[in-house]
Design an enzyme around this catalytic site. Structure first.
Site, mmCIF file in Angstrom:
data_model
loop_
_atom_site.group_PDB
_atom_site.id
_atom_site.type_symbol
_atom_site.label_atom_id
_atom_site.label_comp_id
_atom_site.label_asym_id
_atom_site.label_seq_id
_atom_site.Cartn_x
_atom_site.Cartn_y
_atom_site.Cartn_z
ATOM 1 N N HIS A 1 2.305 10.977 -0.804
ATOM 2 C CA HIS A 1 1.319 10.438 0.118
ATOM 3 C C HIS A 1 0.581 11.648 0.671
ATOM 4 O O HIS A 1 1.114 12.379 1.514
ATOM 5 C CB HIS A 1 1.957 9.627 1.230
ATOM 6 N N HIS B 1 0.863 -1.180 0.000
ATOM 7 C CA HIS B 1 0.000 0.000 0.000
ATOM 8 C C HIS B 1 0.902 1.232 0.000
ATOM 9 O O HIS B 1 1.921 1.268 0.702
ATOM 10 C CB HIS B 1 -0.880 -0.003 1.250
#
Length: 319
Positions: free
Chosen positions: A113, A67
């Site tokens: 992110h 992930h």
């Protein structure tokens, strides 16, 4: 820097000391650095798909994944970093699913992110994948591509910029909309597309991604079953969702592609995320689960802080 960003980092700094007091679900602290046995396992894991038969569907495999594969940097511990290993190290450690988050800026892709730039560009990710597949042509990489954060200084669509990367080496990509067999995918990057496209087929379509839950995506070409609860107030409930989908995937005889995210974060004061509060609790459970469940097909398993030890256990279920 925008005022809101400054305020956010100020809040993070003030609350960093509070993070250690969050003890719900008693997360187990573990060292995610690779041990000597894991490093030895990496050598075997760099070609684990090569000896599998061509006619097996990717949907009938257990595939370790990451992930936020490029997320290795953060301003405050626990708030943005999801991996210790580089992309190249992940691939050598047996990872075959990469969750790649791209910010569209200056008609190119950087890896983010959220708002945090990860000192990595999409070209770097592709270079690592290409080098790996050149060295291991019997392998394949499933790459989930999603737009992240806000576009800036662009004169074309996200899709058009993605196409420009594909055009550098079109033979390296598998852009059909169906879930392929391993024989069809060897030596290629299989696109799982989480961005809109005006020209199709352009990979396995996953644009109707539901938020923070377990869901299905059914198209004329492919069926997906996904668990992606990323806000995790209770680790036990998260683990139950994970194992429910493991059981469902292993019992399925269809060509449904199961994607089971073991990642997530706990929301602290003012919404400050704590990724490790979840990963430190869930990752040891993954090890325990696959130490006991040694055979079957459990789908794609994207993890935070993936390593060769957990990947080895998942890979072994295919054999």
């Amino acid at each position: 820097m925008k005022r809101t960003t400054l305020l956010c980092f100020a809040a993070i700094a003030l609350l960093a000391a509070c993070r250690k007091n969050v003890q719900e679900n008693a997360p187990v602290l573990i060292d995610e650095k690779q041990s000597a046995p894991e490093m030895m396992a990496s050598a075997a894991l760099n070609s684990w798909m090569t000896d599998l038969p061509d006619n097996v569907s990717l949907a009938q495999l257990s595939i370790p994944g990451t992930h936020d594969a490029g997320a290795r940097f953060e301003p405050i511990s626990g708030t943005a970093k999801c991996q210790n290993l580089t992309i190249a190290q992940q691939l050598d450690a047996g990872i075959r699913f990469l969750d790649v988050r791209c910010r569209h800026i200056d008609n190119a892709f950087t890896i983010h992110h959220g708002a945090i730039y990860q000192n990595l560009n999409f070209q770097d990710v592709l270079n690592a994948c290409t080098a790996f597949l050149n060295a291991h042509p019997g392998e394949t990489i499933v790459m989930c591509v999603k737009e992240e954060h806000n576009p800036e200084n662009v004169s074309r669509t996200f899709e058009q910029t993605f196409d420009s990367y594909v055009q550098q080496n079109p033979g390296r990509w598998r852009l059909a909309a169906s879930v392929p067999t391993l024989g069809d995918a060897r030596g290629k990057i299989v696109l799982l597309r989480r961005f809109g496209a005006s020209s199709t087929p352009k990979g396995i379509a996953a644009t109707s991604w539901a938020d923070n839950t377990t869901f299905s995506i059914n198209t004329p070409d492919a069926n997906l079953r996904v668990q992606d609860q990323y806000v995790v107030p209770d680790n036990n409930a998260k683990w139950n969702r994970i194992t429910d989908l493991f059981t469902e995937a292993n019992g399925s005889s269809s060509n449904t592609l199961y994607i089971n995210f073991t990642s997530g974060y706990r929301s602290l004061i003012f919404g400050i995320p704590s990724i490790t509060t979840v990963s430190n609790n869930i990752n040891p459970r993954i090890t325990t689960y696959f130490t006991s469940n040694t055979s079957g097909h459990y789908g794609i398993i994207p993890m935070d802080f993936a390593d060769a030890g957990k990947a080895q256990l998942i890979v072994d279920t295919n054999f």
